[in-house]
Enzyme design. Structure first.
Site, PDB file in Angstrom:
ATOM      1  N   ASN A   1      62.683  70.692  62.858  1.00 23.89           N
ATOM      2  CA  ASN A   1      61.265  70.348  63.009  1.00 23.89           C
ATOM      3  C   ASN A   1      61.086  69.153  63.931  1.00 23.89           C
ATOM      4  OD1 ASN A   1      58.578  68.970  61.979  1.00 23.89           O
ATOM      5  ND2 ASN A   1      58.506  71.125  61.431  1.00 23.89           N
ATOM      6  N   SER A   2      59.880  69.035  64.488  1.00 28.20           N
ATOM      7  CA  SER A   2      59.619  67.967  65.459  1.00 28.20           C
ATOM      8  C   SER A   2      59.643  66.589  64.825  1.00 28.20           C
ATOM      9  CB  SER A   2      58.268  68.194  66.127  1.00 28.20           C
ATOM     10  OG  SER A   2      57.237  68.162  65.160  1.00 28.20           O
TER      11      SER A   2
ATOM     12  N   GLU B   1      56.698  71.600  56.590  1.00 25.72           N
ATOM     13  CA  GLU B   1      56.688  72.933  57.208  1.00 25.72           C
ATOM     14  C   GLU B   1      57.975  73.709  56.922  1.00 25.72           C
ATOM     15  OE1 GLU B   1      55.529  72.594  61.304  1.00 25.72           O
ATOM     16  OE2 GLU B   1      53.602  71.713  60.782  1.00 25.72           O
TER      17      GLU B   1
ATOM     18  N   GLU C   1      46.458  72.112  57.885  1.00 22.17           N
ATOM     19  CA  GLU C   1      47.689  72.882  57.921  1.00 22.17           C
ATOM     20  C   GLU C   1      48.579  72.356  56.795  1.00 22.17           C
ATOM     21  OE1 GLU C   1      50.706  74.388  61.336  1.00 22.17           O
ATOM     22  OE2 GLU C   1      50.464  72.236  61.146  1.00 22.17           O
TER      23      GLU C   1
ATOM     24  N   HIS D   1      45.846  69.429  61.463  1.00 23.58           N
ATOM     25  CA  HIS D   1      47.206  69.991  61.418  1.00 23.58           C
ATOM     26  C   HIS D   1      48.266  68.891  61.421  1.00 23.58           C
ATOM     27  CE1 HIS D   1      46.703  74.477  62.141  1.00 23.58           C
ATOM     28  NE2 HIS D   1      45.513  74.017  61.826  1.00 23.58           N
TER      29      HIS D   1
ATOM     30  N   HIS E   1      42.104  68.523  69.431  1.00 26.31           N
ATOM     31  CA  HIS E   1      42.623  67.176  69.700  1.00 26.31           C
ATOM     32  C   HIS E   1      44.051  67.093  69.204  1.00 26.31           C
ATOM     33  CE1 HIS E   1      38.350  65.172  69.514  1.00 26.31           C
ATOM     34  NE2 HIS E   1      38.537  65.840  70.634  1.00 26.31           N
ATOM     35  N   GLU E   2      45.004  67.380  70.063  1.00 21.62           N
ATOM     36  CA  GLU E   2      46.393  67.112  69.684  1.00 21.62           C
ATOM     37  C   GLU E   2      46.642  65.628  69.962  1.00 21.62           C
ATOM     38  OE1 GLU E   2      49.013  68.750  68.185  1.00 21.62           O
ATOM     39  OE2 GLU E   2      49.800  66.724  68.309  1.00 21.62           O
TER      40      GLU E   2
ATOM     41  N   GLU F   1      52.368  80.179  62.592  1.00 20.64           N
ATOM     42  CA  GLU F   1      53.140  79.907  63.804  1.00 20.64           C
ATOM     43  C   GLU F   1      54.633  80.143  63.607  1.00 20.64           C
ATOM     44  OE1 GLU F   1      52.372  75.826  64.796  1.00 20.64           O
ATOM     45  OE2 GLU F   1      53.306  75.045  62.978  1.00 20.64           O
TER      46      GLU F   1
END
Lengths: 766, 766
Positions: free
Chosen positions: B221-222, B198, B567, B548, B479-480, B573
């Site tokens: 980033n996460s 990303e 994604e 994603h 569904h995360e 986003e």
């Protein structure tokens, strides 16, 4: 309750000021808790004698890239003081779904200590808008509770972490629970290993562990990962030198284990000795199976003869991912000056939660036989074909492959076992190797190894279940996962649905080989969570579980009584892999069985395997020794492991296996000494019949059984299965006598146990 | 076919003797294969110009404790010779379930090279009963096949490992596939990262990658795990300096990626430069997110400007567990001297297997809106309560917790979106935050984060689905997983069953945060297997998947057309997270979209987020630029991402989103240059209507669209949505003109594109 303001002032003093005592209901055990130099500390005495010297408690936490303020990363080792203590007493009697006794009394005194920890945040991670404030050390508080339960037969304690602002998620680098022993005790130990507990037990002094370690490792096991030359497993049985107790010279028996291990890594113990933390090269010759702790703890070591907890790591070396509110398993210390009391203890069951299942009507004790021993011995095979160097489940047309002619789980053989079970009152027939995938199943890092639903072409699952049911017998399912747990979880719902469809109500699971995904271990937090996930999913489908190669049990069968058995130790199969020492079964009840029943698969009558196969191995036991195991190795799940034709050859002795119960209203341990002998009398559930069994080591002995436990005034048909005078586990294992007489309360039986032998007695109320 | 005996004699000579050529059907590309010094080597030319210099192929294998004879552990790097070569041609035309064109031609010439490798087993691992034999080196043979497919638009090749005695299971330490570039090309690259893609694309010369690297990493980033200061991701787009081609000065466009990555780790590329293998400390400042390769390869490095494959490791650092027969993904090199041809290429789809689903009737292109953007922007929340520092799903009574008043997925708001979708012809409404667990969902190492079946109290799942269906609209499931893949797999069957019960037919999955279990990575073999497992399970339940944060796609949507989007890149986003460069969407079709469609979620009309929220970020695009994305960013799944009230404010411009198709019979790329502009014309599936879109970078430009593609003699109602003269992505993003006219084949449209803008045209056949 002590006033908090005083504590704030006084907790800074370095020495003991607030030591708190709790005594067991009978007054024999005394637990003392204290905070010494900011570290929580406990000690334990029994009848005035020190059992555990002052031992510290705490956790090192790991640094993680996702931590926010850094508070969740500070160790839980120092800076504690007591906020509050509570002492309570609890006494109830509960009934297990199955067990050694109808009633279990859960009676303890509890000390609950709420601790506050002062944490100074390193300035570099504290962010404040005002740079002046930024320079001041930031003090924050965290909270941890220690809960001690003191029973007449021992101590259980655990850490609890309440939900709180400054401790929400944390990563365990290591738990530092100490068990400081008072001297160089004799210990019965297994080498600490993240993946196997299938070794022979070692009997040494504590000081001899290091010297014996390398020899003690079962390097040939399918999965081995040792971590320290003084690392041992629990349950660890010890015996002190004799001392004066109640005016007599007695030893103390001490057992360290854990209870209710759920979603937490299995604990090992590392013994601190004079060489600890010197660079150890002792295990380097087997370096690919030796995983040393990457980074030693910076905290000061305790004194020698202290065990320190060592948790099983995940693939990255960490020991646990925690979210508050949460708690650790109970750390247990069973103690007595009577070895029989070690076997009669229910401490570990009592520390587990009550039954979590609403409906337990489908759970039942089970005697079974199975298509198994001849494969273990090597006479037949689990797999169906030998024509491929490797297989992929979705690329084989099983109908057209060439059979190897050795596949055991075939219609004809399974029917033979069903007939045998029906004729002899056995409840179920285990069939291993019924499902496709056994051609290349173990230790290949092969994820999709089994699908748990597809039978080999010569196993007609519908016909065989119908046939079994028509004779009042059930088939017992087998799910070997090959330790590919993700694969098992993907298929588990369909696998249990298949069992429901065909009428299976029990499954033997297996975890042979290294865990897939690579790097995980059999006893890690994630695997312990997996085993419990399987038990819960099984319960949803009314399936009983008998879990092999899983982590050693910690009494979870109280909460989930569909966990009817497990392996997690060196079972009978090793009699075909070179043999086990004759005293092995006189140790297991003191160690492995503390956490729950074992599917030891006893009952080998033809001990020289070369008489009927090419296997040169032989079982170190007499026939009567084998019969005794149905009593001395308590389990609600008992196998008659030998072949039907072998039992038919000794049908008079087999009568005992037909008769013996596997669920009990009462159990009385009459004689016991670790690694020497065990004699037990048990009253069959819902009847007035008793069974007595005795098993001894390689020495042989004579047992004296006083029938004081019988009902007064009642007569009993007594059948005695005893080793013949010249019986011997090696030279003459099949020599036995069967004697019948009528007995009554007060009579005495004198019973000869041959070297590696034993006896079995049935007492049927007239 | 070359005779084997000659090969056996001659393959030992060090120099090229058997170079084999294969030419593309149009003769422009030539692939040359050779074995040089025992190493397989390939090179590639285009119109006589070198594209890939001689580049070596091979694998380093890992040593494993379970290997038997050691053969499975020998590297597949050296000692090869050619056993057999086969050249074939293939030409077929197939129809995708959805796509840019109705027909896709799959036309290539194939070279299949069977290689034999001589392996000398180290004596220490060879066991022989006779010690004399023991001293001789043991020679064994292994086999590997290389398959090259040469298309008019590029090359695909892969390794294949037949089932064989000496290579059954092996562990990949590293794949060593080289891509030797001919010079210091311009590249559009993302920093190589095991967990995220990303980032903003970097545009530099190859020699500048190292200098730019640290700045290019999205450290916030996460989930971040970079591994080398010259590591980059695929698909990697490059452009050479101009050279003489067909008598003109042209550049070559070169794209390196992969196709059909299944149960294999995602490939990165590491650029060899003059500093490679010097000790690098460049990334040490972020060491907790930097995972250097633990052990460098002992094999000689290639020349600078060569990319070498670098696979994503598992938690223990290994790159793959393989079982023969098996093959790698295709390594792809798309090449052309016309940038438009890069976008029109179907090479990656063609290299994937045909559709594996029998019934595809339930798969459909979808336009949707959703309860999403206002949460991304920060105006409302996914979670329902703020009252707990952390939650456990089984310990919360959701009916009694205090709502935070900001929860977006509530009945009222969802109905508003359903009404909007129904009124505007949108097929579905995505609702994120409908299910419990969002209170503390990401990067907590929390396994049981969601259950995927329990709605928050203010989301009436039955009512809302009924309401949607009554208006001809479907809800789109979310569904995360929070990257807790084991948890998702445990719940997935029930989650899909719930979808079937309420009538959902598509799911957006998410993998935010680091993978649980710890140590695994988003692009590892096991995770790639997981993503495909989800797609297959979804197909069993007739569910379309929009994945994603999953691994970048490699054309698997041909085989599994229910994979309708993903994604795996920097999506819209980021316009709320600080913004993306205006040229970002002029790069993605050259890179990310090569592997399959992206759920870019275009359509932001109100670009200054501060006008309706507290978010200071703003989208770098004009309204007409946003409209253009529905054409230039091909996807069968297109979102109208902005809020209904924002679209109502610009209803005349929104008409284009109402009108535009998302499935096509034909697509013609009219203009293209990476990072500068893209213009495309597409014919809507099953109609005679065309749509044309153009998107440009921050410079602005004037497009010239010749309507040569229209049907001769037919007239079309043409509506042109164009940036106003003074429009600008920052200063004046909402200035547009809408012009209507009637056009015919041969007409020319001159269209102004503002800086950061674009245009959209609908052409409705009269």
């Amino acid at each position: 309750m002590i006033k908090r303001i005083e504590l704030l002032l006084l907790a800074w003093l370095p020495l003991t000021l607030f030591a708190t005592d709790v005594t067991s209901p009978d007054g024999n055990l005394v637990l003392t808790f204290d905070v010494v130099g900011g570290r929580p500390t406990y000690s334990l005495t029994y009848k005035g004698r020190e059992v555990v010297r002052p031992s510290r408690l705490g956790f090192e936490l790991a640094k993680d890239k996702h931590a926010s303020l850094g508070l969740d990363e500070q160790d839980l080792m120092e800076g504690f003081f007591i906020l509050k203590t509570d002492t309570t007493e609890f006494d109830e009697t509960w009934q297990p779904v199955w067990g050694e006794t109808r009633n279990i009394r859960n009676h303890y005194k509890e000390l609950c200590v709420e601790l506050q920890q002062e944490v100074r945040i390193p300035r570099k991670v504290a962010y404040e808008p005002n740079p002046d404030i930024h320079m001041r050390p930031m003090v924050n508080y965290r909270y941890m509770t220690l809960r001690f339960r003191v029973y007449n037969d021992g101590l259980g304690f655990r850490y609890e972490f309440p939900q709180q602002k400054n401790l929400n998620y944390f990563l365990i680098k290591e738990e530092h629970t100490e068990f400081a022993m008072t001297g160089d005790h004799v210990a019965w130990w297994l080498p600490g290993d993240y993946d196997t507990q299938e070794q022979e037990t070692q009997q040494t002094r504590l000081s001899e562990i290091r010297g014996r370690f390398k020899k003690a490792v079962n390097w040939g096991n399918s999965s081995v990962a040792v971590f320290s030359p003084t690392g041992v497993q629990t349950s660890l049985q010890m015996k002190t030198d004799a001392m004066d107790i109640d005016g007599q010279r007695r030893s103390l028996y001490i057992n360290i284990h854990e209870a209710a291990c759920k979603d937490y890594a299995t604990m090992h113990l590392e013994l601190v000795d004079s060489l600890t933390r010197q660079l150890s090269t002792e295990l380097d010759g087997n370096s690919n199976r030796y995983t040393p702790n990457p980074e030693p703890s910076p905290y000061p070591l305790p004194e020698p003869f202290t065990f320190v907890s060592h948790l099983t790591p995940d693939a990255t070396g960490l020991k646990g991912c925690m979210q508050t509110p949460c708690e650790t398993p109970w750390r247990t210390i069973i103690v007595s000056d009577d070895a029989r009391q070690m076997l009669a203890s229910n401490l570990i069951l009592n520390l587990n939660d009550p039954c979590a299942l609403d409906d337990v009507s489908w759970i039942h004790p089970t005697k079974y036989c199975g298509v198994w021993w001849e494969m273990i011995v090597g006479k037949s095979s689990w797999n169906y074909t030998n024509d491929y160097p490797s297989i992929k489940l979705d690329q084989i047309d099983w109908q057209s492959v060439k059979p190897n002619g050795r596949h055991a789980a075939n219609n004809e053989k399974v029917k033979r076992y069903i007939d045998f079970a029906a004729k002899n009152g056995l409840d179920e027939v285990l069939v291993e190797g019924w499902n496709v995938g056994w051609e290349d199943w173990a230790n290949m890092w092969k994820r999709d190894v089994f699908d748990f639903v597809t039978p080999y072409p010569d196993f007609d699952i519908q016909m065989l279940n119908d046939y079994a049911h028509s004779k009042g017998v059930k088939l017992l399912m087998h799910h070997e996962t090959s330790s590919s747990t993700q694969n098992y979880e993907r298929h588990i719902k369909e696998a249990f649905q298949l069992m429901n469809r065909y009428g299976y109500d029990a499954v033997k699971t297996g975890y042979v080989g290294d865990i897939i995904p690579r790097g995980d271990h059999h006893y890690s937090q994630s695997m312990n969570n997996h085993y419990l996930y399987v038990i819960k999913e099984a319960a949803r489908h009314h399936v009983m579980v008998n879990s092999h190669e899983a982590t050693r049990p910690t009494g979870l069968c109280r909460t989930y009584p569909n966990l009817v058995g497990g392996e997690s130790a060196r079972g009978t199969e090793y009699e075909a892999f070179g043999g086990s020492r004759p005293d092995h079964t006189c140790i297991l009840p003191f160690t492995r069985l503390q956490g729950g029943p074992m599917d030891y698969t006893p009952g080998i009558f033809v001990t020289r395997l070369s008489t009927w196969s090419d296997n040169p191995s032989w079982a170190r036991i007499t026939i009567c020794g084998s019969l005794a195991l149905y009593l001395t190795m308590y389990s609600p799940l008992q196998m008659a492991a030998d072949l039907p034709e072998h039992y038919e050859q000794f049908d008079d002795a087999f009568q005992f296996i037909r008769d013996v119960a596997c669920d009990w209203d009462e159990s009385i341990y009459l004689e016991a000494e670790p690694a020497d002998y065990i004699t037990v009398a048990r009253k069959a559930k819902g009847t007035d019949n008793w069974f007595v069994g005795g098993k001894c080591d390689e020495q042989g002995r004579d047992a004296v059984v006083k029938l004081d436990f019988l009902d007064k005034g009642r007569k009993y048909d007594c059948t005695i299965y005893a080793d013949a005078k010249d019986a011997h586990y090696e030279k003459n294992p099949q020599a036995y006598t069967i004697t019948k007489r009528v007995v009554k309360k007060g009579d005495t039986l004198r019973l000869h146990e041959a070297p590696g032998g034993g006896f079995a007695v049935s007492l049927m109320a007239k």
